[in-house]
Design a protein around this motif. Structure first.
Motif, mmCIF file in Angstrom:
data_model
loop_
_atom_site.group_PDB
_atom_site.id
_atom_site.type_symbol
_atom_site.label_atom_id
_atom_site.label_comp_id
_atom_site.label_asym_id
_atom_site.label_seq_id
_atom_site.Cartn_x
_atom_site.Cartn_y
_atom_site.Cartn_z
ATOM 1 N N ALA A 63 0.828 -1.207 0.000
ATOM 2 C CA ALA A 63 0.000 0.000 0.000
ATOM 3 C C ALA A 63 0.863 1.258 0.000
ATOM 4 C CB ALA A 63 -0.933 -0.008 1.204
ATOM 5 N N LEU A 64 1.951 1.241 0.763
ATOM 6 C CA LEU A 64 2.851 2.390 0.784
ATOM 7 C C LEU A 64 3.525 2.577 -0.571
ATOM 8 C CD1 LEU A 64 4.521 1.998 4.299
ATOM 9 C CD2 LEU A 64 2.841 3.710 3.594
ATOM 10 N N ALA A 65 3.929 1.468 -1.216
ATOM 11 C CA ALA A 65 4.553 1.563 -2.531
ATOM 12 C C ALA A 65 3.577 2.105 -3.567
ATOM 13 C CB ALA A 65 5.078 0.189 -2.951
ATOM 14 N N ALA A 66 2.320 1.657 -3.513
ATOM 15 C CA ALA A 66 1.319 2.146 -4.457
ATOM 16 C C ALA A 66 1.032 3.631 -4.247
ATOM 17 C CB ALA A 66 0.040 1.322 -4.316
ATOM 18 N N ALA A 67 0.938 4.044 -2.971
ATOM 19 C CA ALA A 67 0.686 5.457 -2.696
ATOM 20 C C ALA A 67 1.862 6.327 -3.140
ATOM 21 C CB ALA A 67 0.416 5.647 -1.203
ATOM 22 N N THR A 68 3.075 5.826 -2.943
ATOM 23 C CA THR A 68 4.260 6.578 -3.376
ATOM 24 C C THR A 68 4.307 6.708 -4.894
ATOM 25 O OG1 THR A 68 5.484 5.775 -1.452
ATOM 26 C CG2 THR A 68 6.781 6.662 -3.273
ATOM 27 N N ALA A 69 4.008 5.597 -5.594
ATOM 28 C CA ALA A 69 4.008 5.637 -7.048
ATOM 29 C C ALA A 69 2.924 6.563 -7.585
ATOM 30 C CB ALA A 69 3.816 4.225 -7.593
ATOM 31 N N GLU A 70 1.757 6.573 -6.912
ATOM 32 C CA GLU A 70 0.668 7.442 -7.364
ATOM 33 C C GLU A 70 0.999 8.913 -7.167
ATOM 34 O OE1 GLU A 70 -4.089 8.215 -6.386
ATOM 35 O OE2 GLU A 70 -2.968 6.612 -5.378
ATOM 36 N N HIS A 71 1.713 9.224 -6.103
ATOM 37 C CA HIS A 71 1.997 10.627 -5.792
ATOM 38 C C HIS A 71 3.205 11.157 -6.560
ATOM 39 C CE1 HIS A 71 1.678 14.231 -3.302
ATOM 40 N NE2 HIS A 71 3.007 14.200 -3.175
ATOM 41 N N PHE A 72 4.269 10.339 -6.664
ATOM 42 C CA PHE A 72 5.511 10.816 -7.266
ATOM 43 C C PHE A 72 5.765 10.259 -8.658
ATOM 44 C CE2 PHE A 72 6.249 11.018 -2.654
ATOM 45 C CZ PHE A 72 6.599 12.350 -2.524
ATOM 46 N N GLY A 73 4.928 9.345 -9.115
ATOM 47 C CA GLY A 73 5.165 8.748 -10.420
ATOM 48 C C GLY A 73 5.577 7.304 -10.277
ATOM 49 N N ALA A 74 5.426 6.578 -11.364
ATOM 50 C CA ALA A 74 5.700 5.145 -11.313
ATOM 51 C C ALA A 74 7.158 4.850 -11.038
ATOM 52 C CB ALA A 74 5.275 4.485 -12.627
ATOM 53 N N GLY A 75 8.051 5.734 -11.459
ATOM 54 C CA GLY A 75 9.469 5.480 -11.256
ATOM 55 C C GLY A 75 9.902 5.576 -9.825
ATOM 56 N N ALA A 76 9.085 6.238 -8.980
ATOM 57 C CA ALA A 76 9.480 6.417 -7.582
ATOM 58 C C ALA A 76 9.373 5.138 -6.789
ATOM 59 C CB ALA A 76 8.616 7.499 -6.928
ATOM 60 N N GLY A 77 8.612 4.169 -7.327
ATOM 61 C CA GLY A 77 8.460 2.925 -6.589
ATOM 62 C C GLY A 77 9.676 2.048 -6.652
ATOM 63 N N ALA A 78 10.588 2.361 -7.565
ATOM 64 C CA ALA A 78 11.798 1.550 -7.663
ATOM 65 C C ALA A 78 12.710 1.814 -6.493
ATOM 66 C CB ALA A 78 12.529 1.843 -8.973
ATOM 67 N N SER A 79 13.657 0.932 -6.320
ATOM 68 C CA SER A 79 14.582 1.071 -5.197
ATOM 69 C C SER A 79 15.455 2.294 -5.380
ATOM 70 C CB SER A 79 15.442 -0.184 -5.079
ATOM 71 O OG SER A 79 16.404 -0.022 -4.074
ATOM 72 N N THR A 80 15.556 3.085 -4.337
ATOM 73 C CA THR A 80 16.378 4.293 -4.378
ATOM 74 C C THR A 80 17.719 4.095 -3.713
ATOM 75 O OG1 THR A 80 15.374 5.052 -2.324
ATOM 76 C CG2 THR A 80 14.344 5.777 -4.375
ATOM 77 N N VAL A 81 18.042 2.873 -3.317
ATOM 78 C CA VAL A 81 19.313 2.583 -2.672
ATOM 79 C C VAL A 81 20.410 2.591 -3.721
ATOM 80 C CG1 VAL A 81 20.618 0.920 -1.313
ATOM 81 C CG2 VAL A 81 18.154 1.200 -0.942
ATOM 82 N N PRO A 82 21.470 3.379 -3.570
ATOM 83 C CA PRO A 82 22.529 3.422 -4.582
ATOM 84 C C PRO A 82 23.217 2.078 -4.710
ATOM 85 C CG PRO A 82 23.215 4.553 -2.578
ATOM 86 C CD PRO A 82 21.749 4.248 -2.430
ATOM 87 N N GLN A 83 23.501 1.717 -5.980
ATOM 88 C CA GLN A 83 24.156 0.439 -6.237
ATOM 89 C C GLN A 83 25.649 0.545 -5.954
ATOM 90 O OE1 GLN A 83 22.528 -2.303 -7.039
ATOM 91 N NE2 GLN A 83 20.560 -1.209 -6.982
ATOM 92 N N GLU A 84 26.210 -0.500 -5.383
ATOM 93 C CA GLU A 84 27.634 -0.537 -5.092
ATOM 94 C C GLU A 84 28.419 -0.770 -6.382
ATOM 95 O OE1 GLU A 84 29.262 0.015 -2.377
ATOM 96 O OE2 GLU A 84 27.558 0.290 -1.030
ATOM 97 N N PRO A 85 29.541 -0.120 -6.555
ATOM 98 C CA PRO A 85 30.375 -0.413 -7.730
ATOM 99 C C PRO A 85 30.784 -1.869 -7.735
ATOM 100 C CG PRO A 85 31.094 1.590 -6.608
ATOM 101 C CD PRO A 85 30.094 0.938 -5.727
ATOM 102 N N TYR A 86 31.022 -2.365 -8.972
ATOM 103 C CA TYR A 86 31.346 -3.780 -9.097
ATOM 104 C C TYR A 86 32.668 -4.138 -8.449
ATOM 105 C CZ TYR A 86 27.472 -4.207 -12.381
ATOM 106 O OH TYR A 86 26.225 -4.230 -12.926
#
Length: 218
Positions: A63-86
């Motif tokens: 429900a929180l993910a759906a509300a976030t996507a509805e308010h900020f756009g579909a792309g906001a539901g993706a993970s915002t954690v920065p990826q570690e370099p390889y």
């Protein structure tokens, strides 16, 4: 011969009640918290309705993910954690966040349902009433007995005032300590909780000291 149970029978009975309550409700036995919640039943019922909407942790996350996507756009539901370099080593499995099945469920941290705590209080009253009636010792009393009259007061008005103030102080101290004698002494000490062991030692020690002053000094 005394009409009361021997101490060992009472201890076994209390232990069985505490264990049975924990197995049925998955919570510690306590009276003061139950009494507080029943007195404020409107507020507690409203909180229970709110909890029912988010009883499932997975449903709450969705429900929180759906509300976030509805308010900020579909792309906001993706993970915002920065990826570690390889080139950096990945964290070990032991440091990873525990799985959802290993985390305690949110429902287990909530208090027992209001109806359960109301049933606990009614059972205490009915159990005492049935025991008094079946033993032939039930009768209505409007004072605390001759011992109280001789030691404290025989005046009805003063007696009511003293009992009222004493009840308020007991209630205040119980909530201040985070539990009553049954909650700390039976459930808390049974689970070896340090705060319950300290609280039980304090109120038992205070009771012994006050009793000594009343009967030996005063």
């Amino acid at each position: 011969m005394s009409t009361y149970w021997p101490w060992w029978a009472g201890a076994i009975g209390l232990a069985l009640i505490t264990i049975n309550h924990t197995l049925i409700t998955d919570r510690s036995l306590g009276v003061s918290a139950a009494w507080d919640r029943v007195l404020h039943w409107r507020r507690e019922r409203q909180l229970e309705r709110m909890d029912e909407e988010f009883a499932d942790d997975q449903a709450l996350a969705e429900a929180l993910a759906a509300a976030t996507a509805e308010h900020f756009g579909a792309g906001a539901g993706a993970s915002t954690v920065p990826q570690e370099p390889y080139e950096k080593s990945q964290p070990l499995e032991a440091d990873a966040e525990p799985a959802a099945s290993e985390r305690p469920a949110a429902t287990s941290l909530r208090p027992a349902p209001l109806v359960t705590q109301a049933a606990l209080l009614m059972s205490i009253f009915l159990g005492g009433f049935i025991a008094a009636v079946t033993s032939g010792r039930f009768h209505l009393r409007y004072d605390m007995g001759p011992g109280f009259r001789n030691l404290v007061t025989a005046d009805p008005t003063t007696m009511i005032a003293v009992l009222f103030v004493g009840g308020v102080l007991v209630g205040f101290g119980t909530r201040l300590a985070g539990g009553c004698s049954s909650g700390h002494g039976l459930s808390g000490c049974g689970r070896l909780r340090p705060v319950s062991i300290v609280a039980t030692a304090v109120f038992f020690g205070t009771a012994v000291a006050v009793s000594f002053l009343l009967w030996k000094v005063i």
